[in-house]
Design a protein around this motif. Structure first.
Motif, short mmCIF file in Angstrom:
data_model
loop_
_atom_site.label_atom_id
_atom_site.label_comp_id
_atom_site.label_asym_id
_atom_site.label_seq_id
_atom_site.Cartn_x
_atom_site.Cartn_y
_atom_site.Cartn_z
N GLU A 1 -6.67 -13.93 1.99
CA GLU A 1 -5.64 -13.27 2.77
C GLU A 1 -5.20 -11.98 2.09
N ARG A 2 -4.62 -11.10 2.88
CA ARG A 2 -4.07 -9.87 2.33
C ARG A 2 -2.89 -10.23 1.43
N GLU A 3 -2.85 -9.65 0.25
CA GLU A 3 -1.80 -9.98 -0.70
C GLU A 3 -1.06 -8.75 -1.19
N PHE A 4 0.19 -8.96 -1.50
CA PHE A 4 1.04 -7.90 -2.02
C PHE A 4 0.59 -7.47 -3.41
N VAL A 5 0.61 -6.16 -3.65
CA VAL A 5 0.28 -5.61 -4.96
C VAL A 5 1.49 -4.93 -5.58
N ALA A 6 2.07 -3.98 -4.85
CA ALA A 6 3.20 -3.23 -5.40
C ALA A 6 3.97 -2.57 -4.27
N ALA A 7 5.23 -2.27 -4.54
CA ALA A 7 6.07 -1.56 -3.57
C ALA A 7 7.03 -0.66 -4.32
N ILE A 8 7.53 0.34 -3.59
CA ILE A 8 8.43 1.31 -4.20
C ILE A 8 9.51 1.67 -3.20
N SER A 9 10.74 1.82 -3.69
CA SER A 9 11.85 2.18 -2.82
C SER A 9 11.75 3.65 -2.42
N TRP A 10 12.59 4.04 -1.49
CA TRP A 10 12.49 5.40 -0.93
C TRP A 10 12.67 6.48 -1.98
N SER A 11 13.52 6.23 -2.96
CA SER A 11 13.76 7.24 -3.99
C SER A 11 12.78 7.13 -5.15
N GLY A 12 12.06 6.03 -5.20
CA GLY A 12 11.21 5.76 -6.35
C GLY A 12 11.95 5.11 -7.50
N GLY A 13 13.24 4.87 -7.30
CA GLY A 13 14.05 4.30 -8.37
C GLY A 13 13.81 2.83 -8.63
#
Length: 126
Positions: A44-56
């Protein structure tokens, strides 16, 4: 029309590095979370990474924490995934993704994202 276009995939040996890019067009995503997912054959497709809108704020799957770094350049409407110390188990098609709405999302869920890139293949050989 919103488009996400990944680039930077390829074949490397274990221990090597790659940098993926995801260029967005058709909408400015500076107010949106963005994420990276991957899908290996038969999985299955799996989460790797995410980032908030500001990058903070950045978030990582345990399997890549300490090896991968997500970043973004809102002036270029682009996000990146720097992948170091690659392992054969990192072999997959990598997708960038963006949600349809601003604000906090359950960043680890594929269903939280509306826009997807076409994917870029990453192959790590031992």
């Amino acid at each position: 029309q919103v488009q996400l276009v990944e680039s930077g995939g390829g074949s490397v040996q274990a221990g090597g590095s790659l940098r993926l890019s995801c260029a967005a067009s058709g909408r400015t995503f500076s107010s949106y979370y963005m994420g990276w997912f991957r899908q290996a054959p038969g999985k299955e497709r799996e989460f790797v990474a995410a980032i908030s809108w500001s990058g903070g704020s950045t978030y990582y799957a345990d399997s890549v924490k300490g090896r991968f770094t997500i970043s973004r350049d809102n002036a270029k409407n682009t996000e990146y995934l720097q992948m170091n110390s690659l392992k054969p188990e990192d072999t997959a098609v990598y997708y960038c993704a963006a949600p349809a709405r601003v604000g906090y999302i359950d960043y680890y869920r594929p269903s939280s994202y509306y826009y997807w890139g076409q994917g870029t293949q990453v192959t790590v050989s031992s």
